[in-house]
Motif scaffolding. Structure first.
Motif, PDB file in Angstrom:
ATOM      1  N   MET A   1       0.806  -1.283  -0.074  1.00 36.44           N
ATOM      2  CA  MET A   1      -0.007  -0.037  -0.206  1.00 36.44           C
ATOM      3  C   MET A   1       0.965   1.044  -0.208  1.00 36.44           C
ATOM      4  O   MET A   1       0.600   2.159  -0.727  1.00 36.44           O
ATOM      5  CB  MET A   1      -0.896  -0.197   1.137  1.00 36.44           C
ATOM      6  CG  MET A   1      -1.991  -1.146   1.064  1.00 36.44           C
ATOM      7  SD  MET A   1      -3.217  -1.009  -0.285  1.00 36.44           S
ATOM      8  CE  MET A   1      -4.345   0.290   0.257  1.00 36.44           C
ATOM      9  N   PRO A   2       1.837   1.281   0.987  1.00 35.06           N
ATOM     10  CA  PRO A   2       2.494   2.757   1.013  1.00 35.06           C
ATOM     11  C   PRO A   2       3.553   2.786  -0.151  1.00 35.06           C
ATOM     12  O   PRO A   2       3.626   3.960  -0.719  1.00 35.06           O
ATOM     13  CB  PRO A   2       3.308   2.728   2.115  1.00 35.06           C
ATOM     14  CG  PRO A   2       3.192   1.370   2.895  1.00 35.06           C
ATOM     15  CD  PRO A   2       2.203   0.590   2.056  1.00 35.06           C
ATOM     16  N   SER A   3       4.113   1.868  -0.643  1.00 39.10           N
ATOM     17  CA  SER A   3       5.105   2.078  -1.645  1.00 39.10           C
ATOM     18  C   SER A   3       4.809   1.365  -3.187  1.00 39.10           C
ATOM     19  O   SER A   3       5.536   1.425  -3.945  1.00 39.10           O
ATOM     20  CB  SER A   3       6.453   1.268  -1.032  1.00 39.10           C
ATOM     21  OG  SER A   3       6.245  -0.125  -0.976  1.00 39.10           O
ATOM     22  N   GLY A   4       3.763   0.643  -3.103  1.00 42.75           N
ATOM     23  CA  GLY A   4       3.522   0.091  -4.388  1.00 42.75           C
ATOM     24  C   GLY A   4       4.302  -1.336  -4.666  1.00 42.75           C
ATOM     25  O   GLY A   4       4.130  -1.628  -5.813  1.00 42.75           O
ATOM     26  N   ASP A   5       5.222  -1.635  -3.848  1.00 40.26           N
ATOM     27  CA  ASP A   5       6.000  -2.831  -3.923  1.00 40.26           C
ATOM     28  C   ASP A   5       5.246  -3.966  -3.539  1.00 40.26           C
ATOM     29  O   ASP A   5       4.868  -4.261  -2.381  1.00 40.26           O
ATOM     30  CB  ASP A   5       7.437  -2.717  -3.125  1.00 40.26           C
ATOM     31  CG  ASP A   5       8.279  -3.943  -3.463  1.00 40.26           C
ATOM     32  OD1 ASP A   5       8.198  -4.620  -4.420  1.00 40.26           O
ATOM     33  OD2 ASP A   5       8.999  -3.969  -2.262  1.00 40.26           O
ATOM     34  N   ASP A   6       4.966  -5.010  -4.870  1.00 35.80           N
ATOM     35  CA  ASP A   6       4.050  -6.078  -4.402  1.00 35.80           C
ATOM     36  C   ASP A   6       4.837  -7.395  -4.256  1.00 35.80           C
ATOM     37  O   ASP A   6       4.579  -8.352  -4.413  1.00 35.80           O
ATOM     38  CB  ASP A   6       3.033  -6.091  -5.209  1.00 35.80           C
ATOM     39  CG  ASP A   6       3.388  -6.224  -6.884  1.00 35.80           C
ATOM     40  OD1 ASP A   6       4.703  -5.994  -7.236  1.00 35.80           O
ATOM     41  OD2 ASP A   6       2.599  -6.411  -7.663  1.00 35.80           O
ATOM     42  N   ALA A   7       6.314  -7.272  -4.255  1.00 33.83           N
ATOM     43  CA  ALA A   7       7.219  -8.390  -4.348  1.00 33.83           C
ATOM     44  C   ALA A   7       6.618  -9.484  -3.032  1.00 33.83           C
ATOM     45  O   ALA A   7       6.483 -10.624  -3.062  1.00 33.83           O
ATOM     46  CB  ALA A   7       8.706  -7.957  -3.887  1.00 33.83           C
ATOM     47  N   PHE A   8       6.475  -9.056  -1.992  1.00 32.52           N
ATOM     48  CA  PHE A   8       6.126  -9.813  -0.744  1.00 32.52           C
ATOM     49  C   PHE A   8       4.903 -10.298  -1.054  1.00 32.52           C
ATOM     50  O   PHE A   8       4.402 -11.617  -0.740  1.00 32.52           O
ATOM     51  CB  PHE A   8       6.036  -8.975   0.392  1.00 32.52           C
ATOM     52  CG  PHE A   8       7.363  -8.787   1.253  1.00 32.52           C
ATOM     53  CD1 PHE A   8       8.180  -9.789   1.487  1.00 32.52           C
ATOM     54  CD2 PHE A   8       7.887  -7.482   1.113  1.00 32.52           C
ATOM     55  CE1 PHE A   8       9.426  -9.730   2.018  1.00 32.52           C
ATOM     56  CE2 PHE A   8       9.232  -7.276   1.739  1.00 32.52           C
ATOM     57  CZ  PHE A   8      10.019  -8.497   2.300  1.00 32.52           C
ATOM     58  N   VAL A   9       3.855  -9.621  -1.637  1.00 37.72           N
ATOM     59  CA  VAL A   9       2.413 -10.251  -1.909  1.00 37.72           C
ATOM     60  C   VAL A   9       2.508 -11.471  -2.837  1.00 37.72           C
ATOM     61  O   VAL A   9       1.848 -12.416  -2.838  1.00 37.72           O
ATOM     62  CB  VAL A   9       1.655  -9.165  -2.432  1.00 37.72           C
ATOM     63  CG1 VAL A   9       0.133  -9.544  -2.886  1.00 37.72           C
ATOM     64  CG2 VAL A   9       1.353  -8.112  -1.446  1.00 37.72           C
ATOM     65  N   LYS A  10       3.035 -11.230  -3.841  1.00 37.29           N
ATOM     66  CA  LYS A  10       3.552 -12.157  -4.958  1.00 37.29           C
ATOM     67  C   LYS A  10       4.142 -13.568  -4.158  1.00 37.29           C
ATOM     68  O   LYS A  10       3.872 -14.572  -4.617  1.00 37.29           O
ATOM     69  CB  LYS A  10       4.524 -11.797  -6.103  1.00 37.29           C
ATOM     70  CG  LYS A  10       3.608 -10.805  -7.107  1.00 37.29           C
ATOM     71  CD  LYS A  10       4.434 -10.196  -8.209  1.00 37.29           C
ATOM     72  CE  LYS A  10       3.819  -9.313  -9.050  1.00 37.29           C
ATOM     73  NZ  LYS A  10       4.654  -8.918 -10.133  1.00 37.29           N
TER      74      LYS A  10
END
Length: 98
Positions: free
Chosen positions: A28-37
């Motif tokens: 949410m804050p940074s737009g980094d979805d690496a952990f979600v993937k």
């Protein structure tokens, strides 16, 4: 199979919480979805295993419709699998001597 279902329920609950935390605090804050993937695929596999085992064990333990729906909904609500384990699976395991 009940013992395996309890382990899958625990792991599914943990993976769900980790996925929610990764989505909230990293994506949410940074737009980094690496952990979600990274967490999405294991959580998805555990979710499917949870549902499949619940369907399989329904006939074995003769759960009524209300109990079965609560067990299924436990996989959709945060902390739900822990509630299901504490109120439904653990007493069943103690009764069976597992």
């Amino acid at each position: 199979m009940l013992k395996i279902f309890r382990i899958i329920a625990f792991l599914e609950g943990i993976s769900y919480l980790l996925l929610m935390l990764a989505a909230l605090y990293k994506r949410m804050p940074s737009g980094d979805d690496a952990f979600v993937k990274l967490l999405g695929m294991p959580h998805g596999l555990l979710f499917v295993a949870y549902i499949a085992l619940a369907v399989f064990l329904r006939a074995t333990y003769q759960w009524n419709a209300k109990t079965f729906v609560i067990i299924l909904l436990g996989s959709l609500i945060p902390f739900g699998t822990f509630y299901v384990d504490h109120n439904y699976l653990k007493p069943l395991a103690e009764k069976k001597g597992l």
